[in-house]
Design an enzyme around this catalytic site. Structure first.
Site, PDB file in Angstrom:
ATOM      1  CE1 TYR A 291      -4.039   1.576  -0.371  1.00 51.47           C
ATOM      2  CE2 TYR A 291      -3.502   2.750   1.661  1.00 51.47           C
ATOM      3  CZ  TYR A 291      -4.294   2.594   0.534  1.00 51.47           C
ATOM      4  OH  TYR A 291      -5.346   3.444   0.315  1.00 51.47           O
TER       5      TYR A 291
ATOM      6  CE  LYS B 207     -20.085 -20.087 -16.862  1.00 48.44           C
ATOM      7  NZ  LYS B 207     -21.204 -19.574 -17.644  1.00 48.44           N
TER       8      LYS B 207
END
Length: 751
Positions: free
Chosen positions: A41, A96
């Site tokens: 970060y 999916k």
């Protein structure tokens, strides 16, 4: 073949446990120290941000965009359930997403958009474009699905693919290529009849026409009959594009003389009379789910020359979208494609068709319990074929490169294929394979501990999954009460409950047991108590007499006690070469540890026996065995008396002339790490070992439990090998699912 029955309770439990939903997000970089956080970060993250701002294509290098697909729906056409809305479609979209990961190592996020407004849907997806490498649209009703896909393809610079349309079309095309090859016909000559003018049907016909089928030879039908030029009722622009000049008005008329029938409609839409009227060697793809337009049995009864495919897994030639979309996206993502075009879809279809014509790998035949070879009952590869991952994406990638869809072409295609092979988790294929074999075997499975709710749940799951017959050893009233408490009150009527009080075989069991044990200090009273009151002995006697095909026990007692009881009936001890093989599944690898059950302190002969037992288990699971005899020393250094037997065991195998790879003694890192192995070029192992034979049972137990607790490895076993009966002993801490897995192993006779 038995149907897989899934209850509502099981389906809800599957989605609830161990955590709600079907996947989670994990970090791919270390996040432990302050330095890690500073790189991940602020301030470190600013560097790739600036690089991407200057060169947008580097987003594929510094972020997960290049391997991230969004599965997007608004829930207006969920499976066969209709318009359930965006929120209710989420379980399907999560499903999916995990299929993408399982079959092609594509990371995927499901997104459900709560709108039926086409403009709003398109704008939402378009605005998310920078995040993803591709968009998979799912379960959106027609005609909106056509409009949405068309607009997104035009307005976005990443692949947009509506799987309900094109996924079915690609697999259908692959099957048809081979069906026509077998029937000696050409696509440009055949008459094709399609029933079902929805998204999938229209996409199928469009793709076949782009492959050479003639417009005038293709008749499309819907619920109102033939779509002919001039028809106005129930029409739209997508149907009109396939209208033909014809006098035919009904499906029955269209079928007369047809070479090919494609069905994406409803059960029973095709009659035997229609099939009779078709041309010689007809091709029938009855793809309606869950029940086809006509079953293969019905079609073959009147036309033995027909080649039939369905959408069902319990018939040959399943048209299964999972053969297409994962590999299409894998190939498209790897060239940073701008789109998935027709040429890429056609390349996928041809690659699938070519794969079906090749010799089928042994592990696929093993998974199905039969030899598969190209022919009328095998025109499409199976989802278990391990070659799919490294054969289909390269074909898609090449087509994308040739048609200008690639931002970053692949230079070394051979290296690309090698990298694809290494992406896949082999354990998933193994587990799926043994499930298919178990279903084919239909074993009568004896569950010895019918007083335990976990065992009862596993027994019910085994039978309802269509794996075979469950025989539960217990008291009928007790079993019924426990099933009711578990919310399965109707299940006691399905399973068979057996015990000494209701069997007609008890006297035969006692005679058998007496003859085995009379010279071991057992009198007739001892024999009666064992046979009539000890469920483990009783269950083993059932198995020994052929009153069941496999046995699962161990949930309620320690494995040492169970093994002692089994030994009363079977020769399951060190003298007879029995061994316990535990499988560890971790981060895409499967490693067997042996012996984890029988031998306390094996000598070199015992170790050689254990290696042979483990190699047989590995082969039965579709793996090529590579055995390492492990210790704290490698090839004699440092010197230790306790390591000597690990060096002698390979010499025992030398004399036996076994056919699998083995080496030792060596440390675990040398056994499992390819780089560490490079320091020993004389080693007989051609790669990392997948079987570790350890010096003693205590070291085996420590190794397995350490991996289970600290590394969160999946543990299967110990698998009892080298015993005449198919017996598996589960852990006393096993869940119902663990017990079911052991039953599946017993059904496959992997030991």
């Amino acid at each position: 073949m038995s149907k897989n029955r899934i209850t509502a309770e099981e389906a809800l439990a599957f989605h609830l446990e161990p955590t709600p939903g079907k996947f989670e997000i994990t970090a791919t970089v270390p996040m432990m120290t302050q330095r890690d956080l500073s790189l991940a970060y602020s301030p470190g993250v600013a560097v790739p941000c600036e690089a991407i701002a200057q060169s947008p294509e580097t987003a594929y290098d510094y972020t997960n965009k290049g391997n991230l697909v969004a599965v997007i729906s608004n829930g207006t056409a969920v499976l066969g359930l209709g318009n359930l809305g965006a929120l209710a479609s989420k379980p399907v979209m999560e499903g999916k997403a995990v299929l993408f990961k399982r079959f092609a190592d594509v990371n995927s996020i499901d997104i459900e958009l709560d709108t039926e407004d086409t403009d709003a849907f398109v704008n939402a997806v378009k605005l998310m474009g920078p995040t993803f490498g591709g968009i998979n649209l799912e379960d959106i009703k027609a005609p909106e699905c056509f409009i949405i896909e068309q607009r997104l393809k035009a307005e976005m610079d990443i692949p947009v693919f509506h799987d309900d349309q094109h996924g079915t079309a690609v697999i259908c095309a692959a099957g048809l290529i081979n069906a026509l090859h077998l029937s000696g016909k050409k696509i440009e000559d055949v008459r094709i009849v399609l029933n079902g003018a929805g998204a999938a049907g229209i996409a199928c016909l469009e793709l076949l026409k782009s492959m050479g089928a003639k417009h005038q030879n293709c008749i499309m039908c819907d619920t109102k009959g033939v779509i002919y030029q001039g028809r106005t009722e129930g029409m739209n622009q997508w149907k009109s594009a396939h209208a033909v000049a014809t006098e035919m008005r009904t499906l029955a008329e269209a079928m007369t003389g047809a070479d090919v029938f494609l069905g994406v409609s409803v059960k029973g839409a095709v009659t035997q009379e229609m099939v009779v009227s078709m041309s010689e060697n007809p091709v029938i793809f009855a793809m309606a789910n869950p029940d086809p337009e006509i079953t293969p049995e019905e079609a073959h009864e009147v036309r033995p020359d027909a080649i039939v495919a369905t959408g069902r897994s319990d018939y040959p030639n399943q048209v299964n979208n999972v053969l297409g979309f994962p590999y299409l996206f894998r190939g498209a993502l790897d060239i940073h494609a701008r789109a998935i075009n027709d040429e890429m879809k056609i390349a996928c279809a041809h690659a699938l068709a070519n794969l079906a014509r090749e010799d089928v790998p042994d592990e696929v035949g093993l998974a199905y319990g039969k030899n598969l070879s190209f022919g009328r009952d095998y025109i499409i590869p199976t989802p278990f074929d391990p070659r799919l991952i490294h054969r289909i994406p390269p074909a898609v990638a090449k087509a994308g490169m040739h048609t200008g869809a690639a931002r970053r072409p692949i230079i070394d295609m051979d290296a690309y294929e090698v990298s694809l092979k290494s992406r896949m988790d082999p354990t998933a294929s193994i587990l799926r394979g043994i499930n298919v074999r178990a279903r084919a075997n239909q074993a009568r499975m004896i569950f010895a501990e019918g007083d335990d709710p976990r065992v009862l749940r596993a027994a019910v799951m085994y039978q309802r999954a269509g794996l075979g017959k469950s025989l539960v050893v217990g008291r009928a009233e007790d079993v019924k009460t426990k099933l009711e408490k578990a919310g399965m009150e109707d299940a006691h009527r399905e399973i068979e409950i057996v015990n000494a009080a209701n069997t007609t075989h008890l006297e035969a069991y006692k005679d058998f047991l007496y003859n085995r044990l009379k010279r071991r200090g057992f009198d007739s009273e001892d024999i009666h108590r064992l046979a009539a009151r000890d469920r483990h002995v009783f269950s083993a006697l059932m198995l020994a007499h052929g009153h069941g095909d496999g046995l699962v026990t161990g949930a309620t007692r320690k494995s040492a006690h169970i093994l002692d009881r089994i030994n009363h009936v079977f020769d399951a001890d060190t003298e007879n070469g029995a061994a316990g093989i535990t499988a560890l599944l971790h981060k895409g690898r499967i490693v067997f540890i042996a012996d984890t059950l029988v031998h306390e302190w094996p000598d070199e002969e015992d170790l050689a026996n254990i290696a042979e037992r483990a190699a047989k288990v590995a082969k039965n699971l579709g793996l090529e065995p590579r055995v390492a005899f492990v210790s704290f020393s490698t090839f004699g250094y440092p010197v230790s008396e306790r390591a000597e037997k690990m060096a002698k065991a390979p010499k025992v195998l030398d004399k036996r002339g076994v056919s699998f790879e083995y080496e030792g003694e060596m440390t675990v890192d040398v056994a499992l790490n390819a780089r560490a192995q490079d320091a020993y070029p004389f080693s007989r192992l051609t790669g990392p070992a997948n079987i570790l034979v350890v010096p003693a049972r205590h070291s085996a137990s420590i190794s397995v439990k350490l991996m289970q607790e600290l590394a969160d490895a999946t543990v299967i076993g110990p698998i009892l090998a080298g015993v005449d009966g198919s017996i598996q002993i589960c852990s006393s801490t096993a869940t119902a699912n663990d017990i079911l897995n052991m039953a599946i192993l017993a059904a496959c006779r992997v030991g």
